[in-house]
Design a protein around this motif. Structure first.
Motif, PDB file in Angstrom:
ATOM      1  N   ASP A  26       0.827  -1.211   0.000  1.00  0.00           N
ATOM      2  CA  ASP A  26       0.000   0.000   0.000  1.00  0.00           C
ATOM      3  C   ASP A  26       0.861   1.261   0.000  1.00  0.00           C
ATOM      4  OD1 ASP A  26      -2.304  -1.543  -0.063  1.00  0.00           O
ATOM      5  OD2 ASP A  26      -2.648  -1.404   2.106  1.00  0.00           O
ATOM      6  N   ALA A  27       1.971   1.219   0.745  1.00  0.00           N
ATOM      7  CA  ALA A  27       2.891   2.358   0.759  1.00  0.00           C
ATOM      8  C   ALA A  27       3.415   2.625  -0.646  1.00  0.00           C
ATOM      9  CB  ALA A  27       4.044   2.098   1.722  1.00  0.00           C
ATOM     10  N   VAL A  28       3.820   1.564  -1.324  1.00  0.00           N
ATOM     11  CA  VAL A  28       4.347   1.711  -2.679  1.00  0.00           C
ATOM     12  C   VAL A  28       3.268   2.227  -3.627  1.00  0.00           C
ATOM     13  CG1 VAL A  28       5.237   0.441  -4.683  1.00  0.00           C
ATOM     14  CG2 VAL A  28       6.217   0.064  -2.412  1.00  0.00           C
ATOM     15  N   SER A  29       2.038   1.771  -3.474  1.00  0.00           N
ATOM     16  CA  SER A  29       0.974   2.248  -4.372  1.00  0.00           C
ATOM     17  C   SER A  29       0.753   3.751  -4.218  1.00  0.00           C
ATOM     18  CB  SER A  29      -0.325   1.472  -4.154  1.00  0.00           C
ATOM     19  OG  SER A  29      -0.938   1.827  -2.937  1.00  0.00           O
ATOM     20  N   THR A  86       1.398   8.025   3.253  1.00  0.00           N
ATOM     21  CA  THR A  86       2.473   7.111   3.618  1.00  0.00           C
ATOM     22  C   THR A  86       3.737   7.874   3.948  1.00  0.00           C
ATOM     23  OG1 THR A  86       3.618   5.073   2.967  1.00  0.00           O
ATOM     24  CG2 THR A  86       3.369   6.759   1.271  1.00  0.00           C
ATOM     25  N   ALA A  87       4.650   7.188   4.620  1.00  0.00           N
ATOM     26  CA  ALA A  87       5.996   7.699   4.880  1.00  0.00           C
ATOM     27  C   ALA A  87       6.900   6.506   5.152  1.00  0.00           C
ATOM     28  CB  ALA A  87       6.017   8.644   6.075  1.00  0.00           C
ATOM     29  N   ASP A 114      -7.921   5.545   5.289  1.00  0.00           N
ATOM     30  CA  ASP A 114      -9.230   6.164   5.484  1.00  0.00           C
ATOM     31  C   ASP A 114     -10.267   5.124   5.062  1.00  0.00           C
ATOM     32  OD1 ASP A 114     -11.610   7.552   5.435  1.00  0.00           O
ATOM     33  OD2 ASP A 114     -10.867   9.181   4.187  1.00  0.00           O
ATOM     34  N   HIS A 115     -10.947   4.552   6.057  1.00  0.00           N
ATOM     35  CA  HIS A 115     -11.943   3.510   5.792  1.00  0.00           C
ATOM     36  C   HIS A 115     -11.377   2.399   4.905  1.00  0.00           C
ATOM     37  CE1 HIS A 115     -14.377   7.017   6.972  1.00  0.00           C
ATOM     38  NE2 HIS A 115     -15.090   6.095   7.603  1.00  0.00           N
ATOM     39  N   GLY A 116     -10.145   1.974   5.196  1.00  0.00           N
ATOM     40  CA  GLY A 116      -9.518   0.876   4.485  1.00  0.00           C
ATOM     41  C   GLY A 116      -8.757   1.251   3.232  1.00  0.00           C
ATOM     42  N   TYR A 176       5.077   3.454   7.048  1.00  0.00           N
ATOM     43  CA  TYR A 176       3.811   3.846   7.670  1.00  0.00           C
ATOM     44  C   TYR A 176       2.797   4.075   6.568  1.00  0.00           C
ATOM     45  CZ  TYR A 176       5.922   4.905  12.245  1.00  0.00           C
ATOM     46  OH  TYR A 176       6.549   4.836  13.466  1.00  0.00           O
ATOM     47  N   VAL A 177       1.566   3.629   6.805  1.00  0.00           N
ATOM     48  CA  VAL A 177       0.474   3.915   5.881  1.00  0.00           C
ATOM     49  C   VAL A 177      -0.738   4.310   6.706  1.00  0.00           C
ATOM     50  CG1 VAL A 177      -1.087   3.017   4.102  1.00  0.00           C
ATOM     51  CG2 VAL A 177       1.318   2.319   4.116  1.00  0.00           C
TER      52      VAL A 177
END
Length: 162
Positions: A31-34, A73-74, A66-68, A62-63
């Motif tokens: 998710d961070a990469v996306s 990110t960082a 918001d509601h999944g 870190y991600v």
């Protein structure tokens, strides 16, 4: 009591679930990469190979969700026992100005203090300097180009009473 509230708008805290992951094995990293690819590669035109620089394995990601949905990110890395570097801070375009990045920086700051770090360090894009200044980071040194974008070095001292 009036039905109207004049003046300052009531500040709402964002509803954000923040997760973190050390290394690259898991959904949080994906998710961070996306988010990073959407912001840095698609939006800002940074080369994908430059963005995915091979330094993700030894970082904590870190991600904020918001509601999944991953919206911010960082990436953080310890430079030594006292100094933590924040990198790759990115917020999806439609989720900006909602307090998500502030919440994420606050979580990183709290975690850094809990883990004994004394200073946070980052290299901010010039367009983000005022954002970080509001989070008590101070710019220093001369502007420099990275990935064809002007940056400034910034630090934030962490004190136990904060």
């Amino acid at each position: 009591m009036s039905l109207f509230h004049w003046g300052k708008k009531k500040e709402e805290k964002p509803e954000l679930d923040i997760e973190q992951l050390k290394g690259t094995d898991g959904k949080v990293y994906e998710d961070a990469v996306s988010v990073r690819l959407a912001v840095f590669v698609d939006e800002q035109g940074i080369d994908k190979e430059l963005e995915l620089d091979g330094h993700d394995e030894d970082a904590t990601h870190y991600v904020g969700y918001d509601h999944g949905t991953p919206v911010v990110t960082a990436r953080v890395k310890a430079l030594d026992d006292d100094l933590l570097q924040i990198q790759r801070v990115a917020t999806i375009d439609w989720a900006r100005h909602r307090g998500y990045a502030v919440a994420l920086i606050n979580q990183i700051t709290a975690d850094a203090k809990e883990n004994g770090f004394k200073t946070l360090y980052l290299e901010a894009q010039e367009t983000a300097i005022s954002f970080y200044a509001k989070q008590s980071f101070e710019a220093y040194g001369q502007p420099f180009l990275e990935a064809n974008i002007w940056h400034r070095k910034m630090t934030k001292e962490l004190y136990p009473e904060e």
